[in-house]
Design a protein around this motif. Sequence first.
Motif, PDB file in Angstrom:
ATOM      1  N   GLY A 183      -2.818  11.819   1.126  1.00  0.00           N
ATOM      2  CA  GLY A 183      -3.430  12.953   0.455  1.00  0.00           C
ATOM      3  C   GLY A 183      -2.945  14.261   1.042  1.00  0.00           C
ATOM      4  O   GLY A 183      -2.179  14.289   2.010  1.00  0.00           O
ATOM      5  N   VAL A 184      -3.425  15.373   0.496  1.00  0.00           N
ATOM      6  CA  VAL A 184      -2.972  16.695   0.917  1.00  0.00           C
ATOM      7  C   VAL A 184      -3.371  16.995   2.355  1.00  0.00           C
ATOM      8  O   VAL A 184      -2.730  17.788   3.042  1.00  0.00           O
ATOM      9  N   ASN A 185      -4.434  16.357   2.838  1.00  0.00           N
ATOM     10  CA  ASN A 185      -4.885  16.582   4.211  1.00  0.00           C
ATOM     11  C   ASN A 185      -4.216  15.652   5.210  1.00  0.00           C
ATOM     12  O   ASN A 185      -4.547  15.660   6.394  1.00  0.00           O
ATOM     13  N   GLY A 186      -3.262  14.840   4.759  1.00  0.00           N
ATOM     14  CA  GLY A 186      -2.548  13.942   5.658  1.00  0.00           C
ATOM     15  C   GLY A 186      -3.220  12.606   5.863  1.00  0.00           C
ATOM     16  O   GLY A 186      -2.701  11.753   6.597  1.00  0.00           O
ATOM     17  N   ASN A 187      -4.369  12.382   5.235  1.00  0.00           N
ATOM     18  CA  ASN A 187      -5.062  11.101   5.362  1.00  0.00           C
ATOM     19  C   ASN A 187      -4.465  10.078   4.396  1.00  0.00           C
ATOM     20  O   ASN A 187      -4.029  10.418   3.297  1.00  0.00           O
ATOM     21  N   LEU A 188      -4.487   8.799   4.813  1.00  0.00           N
ATOM     22  CA  LEU A 188      -3.996   7.724   3.955  1.00  0.00           C
ATOM     23  C   LEU A 188      -4.938   7.536   2.769  1.00  0.00           C
ATOM     24  O   LEU A 188      -6.143   7.395   2.943  1.00  0.00           O
ATOM     25  N   GLU A 189      -4.382   7.549   1.543  1.00  0.00           N
ATOM     26  CA  GLU A 189      -5.187   7.350   0.338  1.00  0.00           C
ATOM     27  C   GLU A 189      -5.142   5.900  -0.137  1.00  0.00           C
ATOM     28  O   GLU A 189      -6.104   5.409  -0.715  1.00  0.00           O
ATOM     29  N   GLY A 190      -4.022   5.238   0.093  1.00  0.00           N
ATOM     30  CA  GLY A 190      -3.899   3.859  -0.355  1.00  0.00           C
ATOM     31  C   GLY A 190      -2.465   3.386  -0.270  1.00  0.00           C
ATOM     32  O   GLY A 190      -1.617   4.030   0.360  1.00  0.00           O
ATOM     33  N   THR A 191      -2.189   2.261  -0.919  1.00  0.00           N
ATOM     34  CA  THR A 191      -0.842   1.687  -0.895  1.00  0.00           C
ATOM     35  C   THR A 191      -0.445   1.203  -2.284  1.00  0.00           C
ATOM     36  O   THR A 191      -1.296   0.891  -3.119  1.00  0.00           O
ATOM     37  N   LEU A 192       0.866   1.135  -2.498  1.00  0.00           N
ATOM     38  CA  LEU A 192       1.429   0.551  -3.714  1.00  0.00           C
ATOM     39  C   LEU A 192       2.266  -0.652  -3.284  1.00  0.00           C
ATOM     40  O   LEU A 192       3.071  -0.544  -2.350  1.00  0.00           O
ATOM     41  N   SER A 193       2.075  -1.811  -3.956  1.00  0.00           N
ATOM     42  CA  SER A 193       2.775  -3.038  -3.549  1.00  0.00           C
ATOM     43  C   SER A 193       3.379  -3.748  -4.752  1.00  0.00           C
ATOM     44  O   SER A 193       2.819  -3.731  -5.852  1.00  0.00           O
ATOM     45  N   ILE A 194       4.539  -4.367  -4.500  1.00  0.00           N
ATOM     46  CA  ILE A 194       5.164  -5.272  -5.474  1.00  0.00           C
ATOM     47  C   ILE A 194       5.202  -6.655  -4.825  1.00  0.00           C
ATOM     48  O   ILE A 194       5.808  -6.837  -3.767  1.00  0.00           O
ATOM     49  N   VAL A 195       4.538  -7.618  -5.462  1.00  0.00           N
ATOM     50  CA  VAL A 195       4.448  -8.984  -4.932  1.00  0.00           C
ATOM     51  C   VAL A 195       5.203  -9.920  -5.863  1.00  0.00           C
ATOM     52  O   VAL A 195       5.030  -9.866  -7.083  1.00  0.00           O
ATOM     53  N   SER A 196       6.041 -10.783  -5.271  1.00  0.00           N
ATOM     54  CA  SER A 196       6.805 -11.751  -6.063  1.00  0.00           C
ATOM     55  C   SER A 196       6.575 -13.158  -5.511  1.00  0.00           C
ATOM     56  O   SER A 196       6.446 -13.337  -4.301  1.00  0.00           O
TER      57      SER A 196
END
Length: 669
Positions: A183-196
Amino acid sequence: MEPLKKLLSPFTIENEANIALLTDKIKKQKMDVLNKKIPPSEVDSVRPEIVTSWIRSFNHGLDPSRYHYPPVLDKESLEKRLIEKAPFIQAAKPYVQQLEYLLSSEETYIILSDEQGVILCMVDELGNNKYNLVPGSVWNEETTGTCAHGMCIILKSPIQLCGAEHFSRIFSSISCSSAPVYGVNGNLEGTLSIVSPCIQSQNALSLAFVITMSMAIQKDFQLNDENDMFNATFMGTTDAMIVLDDKGTIVAVNEVANAMLETPDQVLVGSNIEEIIGPQPFFETVIEMRKPILNIDIQVKKKKQTLHLFSALPVNNKSNGCILTFKKVEQAIKNGKPSNGSITRFTFDRIVGSSQQTLKSISYAKKFALSDYNIMIQGESGTGKEVYAQAIHNASRPDGPFIALNCAAIPKDLIESELFGYEGGAFTGAERQGRSGKIEQANGGTLFLDEIGDMPIELQAVLLRALEDKIVTHVGGSRYISVNFRLITATNRNLQELVKKKQFREDLYYRISVFSIVIPPLRERGSEIIQLAEHFVNIFSQENGLQKLTLSSATKYVLLDYNWPGNVRQLQNAMLYAVCMCSDGTIRPDCLPEEICKSTRSYEEQMQTELIANNTSENNSPSMKDIEKMVIKKALDENSNIRSAAKMLGLSKSTLYRKIKEYNLIHEI
């Protein structure tokens, strides 16, 4: 961003035959390290951070031989979480759809998770969800063991895991690439993953895909977040704010500005700003030259009012416009406190002292604070002139800035630019955007000029003009800036003598000394020395978490007998030193700094004289009673009444009377 190769799983560069060998090696080393047959440092088949994750997973009570189905949030908790993360999900949605299109021919999961590993949304291209992953599943290292997006959350960096690198055996054939979103404050917002479901289908391109898309999501999310914060500030502030384009057309206005400036026959949005407040030379500076303008007064012709413009800041976007922030002048004086103002801690009730001289100085300062005229504070260095200046400021203009400048501490060739500010490029080394001066920064508040006697005489005429006309001009500039401030000056020099020597302007002297306050040196304040010493001892004891310390009678005598050339500042430093040196709860003379301890020799000499006068052998060391008698005698000499002497000694009146009778000091009263 780490090099892509470092983030890749070694499976992505192995051929099919080697994959089987590598898988067996990883499985064996995993079990060996979990069963403590080998130390973690001997595992050479995977990256060290994966080994650490295996051990953590095992310590969470997980079994690598079986799949631990992740817990799922209940419906109410999931709905609440989706609402909280709605801006993040909204920013990610178009990029998840792009990935879905790009990977439509592949068997994959596309998963968007929050910072705790809760799945917010997912695309199931497999059509066979044997892992029971659904929105609301809490899929992280603690629930299912080592996995790519779980490690991504912990490491806060992209990572790719394949096959046996995962903790659970059920994942021995799958691969996953994950990347974080901030986020804009440098905190982790989440993750994006590709699973196969297939190791071979993960490669450098898969990791590059997920990194690229996560960065795009992050950019949009942060931009939306910044816009939301700006809109909240823009609409919620008590300041009037207007946004202009490069033509000066008003494109946005908040409610405060609308109420302040809108007329029945004209709305603000769509109008040119000069139609509202008339032509202003600062527009060219801000919009064309891209330089900010701070703290000026402007006249609104239609409304017949004066506004204080706190800032006109250029906006570097497509419109190349600017943002204006302002208040009515009376509001600016009442409420405006620029961030560059000094912190003012002192008020009159925090000035320590009970001597007649101090009480007289405080009384004068309180009276002078009620008016708006200039005040000059005279006193030796270290007597506390700025303490009085802060107290006057807090009694007269508490909501305005307090700007202090020591005229003796600034090089002669720089003091003009410090005081009046300068335009960009006005001289070698000047900041490109220029800088406002101390007088300008003090607008609506107090300007405190310490050591005014050291101001260069050629600059005194310019200061006099600013005091008379209440306007300043930047060095290298031609624009007049209106200012409204209260001037307090301080000096340890005799300005009248400087006037006679033509080293200080006579007209400026009479302008700055409408009211004059003299602060006596510490050596003339008698028992107040002990009062101040005990005050500092209490403060430093509390700051260092020490028990309450006391001053011995001998120490009090030394403090009273010392000349204190550095005044209150020296006393404060001496008490800090004494608190640090004290080891038994009582501050004795040998706890004091060396230059003060030397004065104990004069104390001993006077003690011996007193002992001889009382027919006591001078070879005898003074007893505690001898010391106490000397201290009481000096306290009686220093004070006009029993009450103040008792207060200085830390005794009750009745105890002091008893001591006076005991030591036959009746004649001293």
